[in-house]
Design a protein around this motif. Sequence first.
Motif, PDB file in Angstrom:
ATOM      1  N   MET A  48      30.497   9.307 -62.728  1.00  0.00           N
ATOM      2  CA  MET A  48      30.043   9.987 -63.631  1.00  0.00           C
ATOM      3  C   MET A  48      30.147   8.838 -64.845  1.00  0.00           C
ATOM      4  N   MET A  49      30.647   7.544 -64.448  1.00  0.00           N
ATOM      5  CA  MET A  49      30.399   6.782 -65.021  1.00  0.00           C
ATOM      6  C   MET A  49      29.587   6.381 -65.227  1.00  0.00           C
ATOM      7  N   ASN A  50      28.936   6.182 -64.189  1.00  0.00           N
ATOM      8  CA  ASN A  50      26.665   5.484 -64.263  1.00  0.00           C
ATOM      9  C   ASN A  50      26.021   6.431 -64.874  1.00  0.00           C
ATOM     10  N   ARG A  51      26.833   7.529 -64.763  1.00  0.00           N
ATOM     11  CA  ARG A  51      25.553   8.553 -65.870  1.00  0.00           C
ATOM     12  C   ARG A  51      25.233   8.099 -67.040  1.00  0.00           C
ATOM     13  N   GLN A  52      26.733   7.613 -67.551  1.00  0.00           N
ATOM     14  CA  GLN A  52      27.237   7.539 -69.469  1.00  0.00           C
ATOM     15  C   GLN A  52      27.652   9.216 -69.598  1.00  0.00           C
ATOM     16  N   LEU A  53      27.766  10.078 -68.943  1.00  0.00           N
ATOM     17  CA  LEU A  53      28.072  10.889 -70.013  1.00  0.00           C
ATOM     18  C   LEU A  53      29.435  11.236 -70.622  1.00  0.00           C
ATOM     19  N   ASN A  54      28.425  12.102 -71.636  1.00  0.00           N
ATOM     20  CA  ASN A  54      30.078  11.551 -72.727  1.00  0.00           C
ATOM     21  C   ASN A  54      31.353  12.795 -72.650  1.00  0.00           C
ATOM     22  N   VAL A  55      31.669  12.307 -71.941  1.00  0.00           N
ATOM     23  CA  VAL A  55      32.981  12.725 -71.504  1.00  0.00           C
ATOM     24  C   VAL A  55      33.888  11.892 -71.280  1.00  0.00           C
ATOM     25  N   GLU A  56      35.894  12.648 -70.776  1.00  0.00           N
ATOM     26  CA  GLU A  56      36.381  11.887 -70.263  1.00  0.00           C
ATOM     27  C   GLU A  56      37.361  12.225 -69.230  1.00  0.00           C
ATOM     28  N   VAL A  57      36.881  11.898 -67.808  1.00  0.00           N
ATOM     29  CA  VAL A  57      37.297  12.302 -66.395  1.00  0.00           C
ATOM     30  C   VAL A  57      38.287  11.909 -66.419  1.00  0.00           C
ATOM     31  N   CYS A  58      39.644  12.895 -65.919  1.00  0.00           N
ATOM     32  CA  CYS A  58      40.662  12.688 -65.877  1.00  0.00           C
ATOM     33  C   CYS A  58      41.669  12.798 -64.771  1.00  0.00           C
ATOM     34  N   LEU A  59      41.750  12.328 -63.400  1.00  0.00           N
ATOM     35  CA  LEU A  59      42.299  12.271 -62.358  1.00  0.00           C
ATOM     36  C   LEU A  59      43.715  12.430 -62.125  1.00  0.00           C
ATOM     37  N   ILE A  60      43.644  13.853 -61.612  1.00  0.00           N
ATOM     38  CA  ILE A  60      45.165  14.323 -61.801  1.00  0.00           C
ATOM     39  C   ILE A  60      45.951  14.168 -60.570  1.00  0.00           C
ATOM     40  N   ALA A  61      46.449  13.620 -60.115  1.00  0.00           N
ATOM     41  CA  ALA A  61      47.241  13.054 -58.864  1.00  0.00           C
ATOM     42  C   ALA A  61      48.775  12.913 -59.079  1.00  0.00           C
ATOM     43  N   ASP A  62      50.086  13.174 -58.646  1.00  0.00           N
ATOM     44  CA  ASP A  62      50.902  13.069 -58.294  1.00  0.00           C
ATOM     45  C   ASP A  62      51.610  11.386 -58.092  1.00  0.00           C
ATOM     46  N   LYS A  63      50.544  10.736 -57.433  1.00  0.00           N
ATOM     47  CA  LYS A  63      50.789   9.114 -56.702  1.00  0.00           C
ATOM     48  C   LYS A  63      49.463   8.459 -57.816  1.00  0.00           C
ATOM     49  N   LYS A  64      50.183   7.109 -57.639  1.00  0.00           N
ATOM     50  CA  LYS A  64      48.969   6.125 -58.629  1.00  0.00           C
ATOM     51  C   LYS A  64      47.806   6.517 -57.696  1.00  0.00           C
ATOM     52  N   VAL A  65      46.543   6.131 -58.417  1.00  0.00           N
ATOM     53  CA  VAL A  65      45.321   6.286 -57.788  1.00  0.00           C
ATOM     54  C   VAL A  65      45.270   4.259 -57.556  1.00  0.00           C
ATOM     55  N   GLN A  66      45.243   4.140 -56.461  1.00  0.00           N
ATOM     56  CA  GLN A  66      45.089   2.767 -56.671  1.00  0.00           C
ATOM     57  C   GLN A  66      43.555   2.342 -56.891  1.00  0.00           C
ATOM     58  N   SER A  67      42.654   3.733 -56.549  1.00  0.00           N
ATOM     59  CA  SER A  67      40.459   2.474 -57.468  1.00  0.00           C
ATOM     60  C   SER A  67      40.449   2.505 -58.952  1.00  0.00           C
ATOM     61  N   LEU A  68      41.810   3.658 -59.967  1.00  0.00           N
ATOM     62  CA  LEU A  68      41.541   3.760 -61.318  1.00  0.00           C
ATOM     63  C   LEU A  68      42.211   2.479 -62.004  1.00  0.00           C
ATOM     64  N   LYS A  69      42.441   1.521 -61.690  1.00  0.00           N
ATOM     65  CA  LYS A  69      41.867   0.191 -62.392  1.00  0.00           C
ATOM     66  C   LYS A  69      41.234  -1.018 -62.238  1.00  0.00           C
ATOM     67  N   ASP A  70      40.667  -0.614 -60.808  1.00  0.00           N
ATOM     68  CA  ASP A  70      39.479  -0.954 -60.511  1.00  0.00           C
ATOM     69  C   ASP A  70      37.760  -0.469 -61.082  1.00  0.00           C
ATOM     70  N   MET A  71      37.952   0.732 -61.484  1.00  0.00           N
ATOM     71  CA  MET A  71      37.340   1.199 -62.716  1.00  0.00           C
ATOM     72  C   MET A  71      37.368   1.235 -63.826  1.00  0.00           C
ATOM     73  N   ALA A  72      38.723   0.838 -63.906  1.00  0.00           N
ATOM     74  CA  ALA A  72      38.518   1.005 -65.102  1.00  0.00           C
ATOM     75  C   ALA A  72      38.638  -0.214 -65.984  1.00  0.00           C
ATOM     76  N   TYR A  73      38.621  -1.353 -65.125  1.00  0.00           N
ATOM     77  CA  TYR A  73      37.801  -2.751 -65.250  1.00  0.00           C
ATOM     78  C   TYR A  73      36.540  -2.947 -65.643  1.00  0.00           C
ATOM     79  N   GLY A  74      35.742  -1.930 -64.559  1.00  0.00           N
ATOM     80  CA  GLY A  74      33.952  -1.728 -64.916  1.00  0.00           C
ATOM     81  C   GLY A  74      33.973  -1.118 -65.985  1.00  0.00           C
TER      82      GLY A  74
END
Length: 316
Positions: A24-50
């Motif tokens: 979705m990030m690479n598709r560049q749509l005007n949206v906010e993607v929110c990952l719903i999880a009870d524990k930390k999503v490890q790859s989120l920081k990686d994608m956040a920098y990207g």
Amino acid sequence: MTVEQKRIAVIGNNKISTSYAFAMMNRQLNVEVCLIADKKVQSLKDMAYGAYFRPKMGLTSGGFAECRNATMIIFAHDPFLDAENTQQASSIVRRFVNRWMETGFQGICLVATPQSEVVAHWIMKFSGLASEKIIALGTMLDTAFLQSELGRYFQVNAKNVHAYMIGSTLKNGVPAWSRAFIGGRPILSYIMDDPDHYSFEKLEPIVKQMQELPNEPLGEGRLFDCSIALALVELTRIILEDEGMILTVGVHVQDKFGMTSGFISVPAVIAASGVKRIVPLTLSDSEQKQLAVAVKSIQNAVQAGLPNERGTKHGI
């Protein structure tokens, strides 16, 4: 004038959910993607920098409260992964549904799980959402596979192939050969006019290969996570942009295709409101018999997860 970002809540801490967010990030749509999880999503920081290089899409994480104003929920959690039986799997689905419906969610739900038509039916019963707002990924990817392989076989671009895999995924998928076309010409006519080059016997390995694809839980290392994510992104885009495109996805049917009431993968027009309408298909006798097997399998799985349910009332 700034267009307000639409929120998409993704439920399921697995490779499909993170692959979907990245695509979705690479598709560049005007949206906010929110990952719903009870524990930390490890790859989120990686994608956040990207996201520095793809700033248009917002990427966040949070709890189920984030579903409140979501336009769409992507349900990618595999309820069969830790369940000992089908009833336990449906109970897992019910718990998730209760949590997001408590927020007041009234958007569209896309289901990307094993047996997605079955899970979609459970979600409809537990949520009370209108059936047209629930769409299972179903055979959308199977249809893409079929069209790609037919393109290779007939030596044309896959975009010129119009053929559907209907019913359900893998062994319950039914190729609708009687409704298949290459550039507006029925595949049946290719076979009749040039039997030395084309035949159903030569097409059969394509279907067999699809039926033998691994049917594994949505865990790490599972095949096709990326292609599932890309199919989800395309389905998301079609809804957000109100394209009104015909897709073979799991939709709710009533007294059609041999299904009294339930979800099955058939061609349907998908738009901003969800399922706009189901496309009628006239099938051969052989295809109808194959589809009846798929329908029975889906219905048995649904009822195995709801042994104490009665009637068709939603939101029970």
